[in-house]
Design a protein around this motif. Structure first.
Motif, short mmCIF file in Angstrom:
data_model
loop_
_atom_site.label_atom_id
_atom_site.label_comp_id
_atom_site.label_asym_id
_atom_site.label_seq_id
_atom_site.Cartn_x
_atom_site.Cartn_y
_atom_site.Cartn_z
N LEU A 95 6.24 -14.51 47.80
CA LEU A 95 7.48 -15.36 47.82
C LEU A 95 6.82 -16.71 48.17
N GLN A 96 6.06 -16.66 49.30
CA GLN A 96 5.53 -17.93 49.67
C GLN A 96 4.62 -18.52 48.85
N ALA A 97 3.81 -17.90 48.07
CA ALA A 97 3.03 -18.33 46.93
C ALA A 97 4.09 -19.08 45.74
N THR A 98 4.96 -18.38 45.35
CA THR A 98 6.17 -18.78 44.47
C THR A 98 6.49 -20.34 44.69
N VAL A 99 7.11 -20.37 45.93
CA VAL A 99 7.60 -21.77 46.45
C VAL A 99 6.58 -22.61 46.43
N ALA A 100 5.27 -22.73 46.93
CA ALA A 100 4.17 -23.36 46.89
C ALA A 100 3.81 -23.83 45.31
N PHE A 101 3.53 -22.91 44.47
CA PHE A 101 3.20 -23.09 43.31
C PHE A 101 4.37 -23.79 42.56
N GLY A 102 5.60 -23.06 42.69
CA GLY A 102 6.64 -23.88 42.21
C GLY A 102 6.83 -25.46 42.40
N LEU A 103 6.71 -25.76 43.99
CA LEU A 103 6.66 -27.15 44.24
C LEU A 103 5.56 -28.02 43.74
N ALA A 104 4.61 -27.45 43.37
CA ALA A 104 3.33 -28.20 42.90
C ALA A 104 3.29 -28.50 41.65
N ASP B 159 -1.39 -14.41 50.20
CA ASP B 159 -1.47 -12.93 50.38
C ASP B 159 -0.35 -12.19 49.27
N CYS B 160 -0.82 -12.40 47.87
CA CYS B 160 0.16 -12.00 46.96
C CYS B 160 0.30 -10.50 46.74
N GLY B 161 -0.57 -9.78 47.66
CA GLY B 161 -0.41 -8.09 47.71
C GLY B 161 0.70 -7.94 48.61
N SER B 162 1.19 -8.89 49.49
CA SER B 162 2.64 -8.33 50.14
C SER B 162 3.72 -9.33 49.61
N LYS B 163 5.03 -8.73 50.02
CA LYS B 163 6.14 -9.58 49.40
C LYS B 163 6.23 -10.89 49.93
N ALA B 164 6.12 -10.77 51.20
CA ALA B 164 6.32 -12.18 51.84
C ALA B 164 5.44 -13.39 51.25
N GLY B 165 4.22 -12.75 51.21
CA GLY B 165 3.10 -13.62 50.74
C GLY B 165 3.32 -14.05 49.19
N GLY C 192 -1.16 -0.51 44.21
CA GLY C 192 -0.09 -1.79 44.47
C GLY C 192 1.18 -1.10 45.11
N THR C 193 1.22 -0.24 46.03
CA THR C 193 2.30 0.65 46.38
C THR C 193 3.36 -0.34 47.04
N ARG C 194 2.88 -1.45 47.65
CA ARG C 194 3.70 -2.37 48.30
C ARG C 194 4.80 -3.10 47.45
N PHE C 195 4.61 -2.88 46.29
CA PHE C 195 5.43 -3.60 45.25
C PHE C 195 6.20 -2.56 44.26
N LEU C 196 6.23 -1.19 44.93
CA LEU C 196 7.06 -0.30 44.13
C LEU C 196 8.68 -0.52 44.39
N PRO C 197 9.49 -0.40 43.52
CA PRO C 197 9.17 0.36 42.31
C PRO C 197 8.67 -0.52 41.09
N ALA C 198 8.54 -1.85 41.15
CA ALA C 198 8.01 -2.93 40.16
C ALA C 198 6.30 -2.08 39.68
N THR C 199 5.83 -1.69 40.58
CA THR C 199 4.07 -1.42 39.97
C THR C 199 4.30 -0.18 39.50
N LYS C 200 5.47 0.61 39.55
CA LYS C 200 5.40 1.74 38.73
C LYS C 200 5.01 1.80 37.38
N SER C 201 5.44 0.61 36.65
CA SER C 201 4.97 0.71 35.24
C SER C 201 4.10 -0.86 34.84
#
Ligand code: UTP
Length: 297
Positions: A265-274, A257-263, A16-25
């Motif tokens: 964020l998009q999912a957060t908006v879509a699922f929040g609005l739903a 694509d929740c493995g990427s930051k942009a994806g 999960g390196t694309r989400f470092l430093p969050a995925t450090k722990s």
């Protein structure tokens, strides 16, 4: 070969390196979309498709995943004392029947194909599903359920597929289509992360598969592929060479694509609005943000 799919493999051993430093722990799969971790969406989708055995391929540092699916008697007792029945209900989907979930380790991150191969003994001689929890799919009928229903008609191996812009093909496994039947395509070969301009189509594989156990033999035999990793795509391509049918399935739904930051964020908006409980406030906020951004241009 039986056509009932009851086992699903969840490869969650990546770094999960694309989400470092969050995925450090924190495991990537524990990251939260609105109020549920990614892994919960994957488990809910698997359950809806009739899966009863859940096989997690994990790695060092992923123990939060095991805890998440354990009972939490102290928490439940405290919520009960406070009369918070709605929250006790919210915990319900996190409870797994004893023995329904198995954890197996991938000791080195050698790629998705290798992670799936690590589950070979637990999969045994049955068809099985593979779900990548970082591909989140919003759909009226959950994606894997759509696939299981189609698979009951066709057998063979099946991969979820979606059209991507030609410039995005180097990021995906891409299908070479023998016959296009609309919802389904029969696949003549597959290539993982083709170089720009060399993709055989723009039909990309995303993180839902139904596979036959013979794919484990191919995973055993193949060497490193794209990116120096053992690629699941290469093993499925070998199935085709061995004369086994492989289908691409154009699912109904929207994939994030929740493995990427942009994806994410998009999912957060879509699922929040739903969400009925969040929509009005969130929509008003987004409108203000867009207006402010426009005014600043
Ligand atoms: P990714 O390609 O997203 O890799 O893996 P990653 O390590 O999770 O994340 P980045 O690219 O470093 O940010 C796709 C899926 O395959 C699993 C991952 O956990 C994810 O579900 N995977 C990948 C494994 O289980 N083992 C591996 O060796 C590689």
């Amino acid at each position: 070969m039986q056509r009932k799919v009851t086992k699903a493999v969840f490869p969650v051993a990546g770094l999960g390196t694309r989400f470092l430093p969050a995925t450090k722990s924190i495991p990537k799969e524990i990251m939260t979309l609105v109020d549920r971790p990614l892994i919960q969406y994957a488990i809910d989708e698997a359950r809806a498709a009739g899966i009863t055995e859940f096989i997690f391929v994990t790695s060092r540092g992923k123990s939060a995943l095991e805890d998440y699916f354990d009972h939490a008697p102290d928490l439940e007792a405290s919520l009960r004392m406070k009369g918070k029945d709605d929250l006790i209900e919210a915990l319900e989907p996190t409870n797994m029947e004893s023995g329904a979930i198995a954890y197996i380790r991938q000791t080195h991150p050698k790629g998705l194909g290798h992670a799936v191969w690590c589950a070979r003994r637990l999969v045994g001689d049955e068809p099985f599903a593979v779900i990548l929890p970082d591909d989140v799919i919003a759909a009226d009928k959950p994606c894997l359920q759509q696939m299981v229903e189609a698979y009951e008609q066709t057998g063979g191996a099946m991969v979820a597929a979606m059209e991507v812009p030609p410039e995005s093909t180097p990021s995906y496994g891409i299908l070479d289509v023998a016959e296009d039947m609309g919802r389904m395509v029969s696949v003549s070969s597959m290539v993982e992360k083709p170089t720009l301009g060399s993709a055989p189509s723009n039909l990309a594989v995303i993180g839902r598969y139904i596979l036959t156990p013979s794919v484990m033999n191919h995973l055993n035999d193949i060497g490193e592929g794209a990116g120096g990793e053992i690629q699941l795509t290469d093993a499925i391509a070998r199935e085709i060479c061995a004369g086994e049918p492989v289908y691409g399935f154009r699912f109904n739904g929207q994939r994030f694509d929740c493995g990427s930051k942009a994806g994410f964020l998009q999912a957060t908006v879509a699922f929040g609005l739903a969400r009925d409980d969040l929509r009005d406030e969130f929509q008003a906020y987004l409108r203000d943000m867009v207006a402010l951004a426009k005014a600043a241009q």
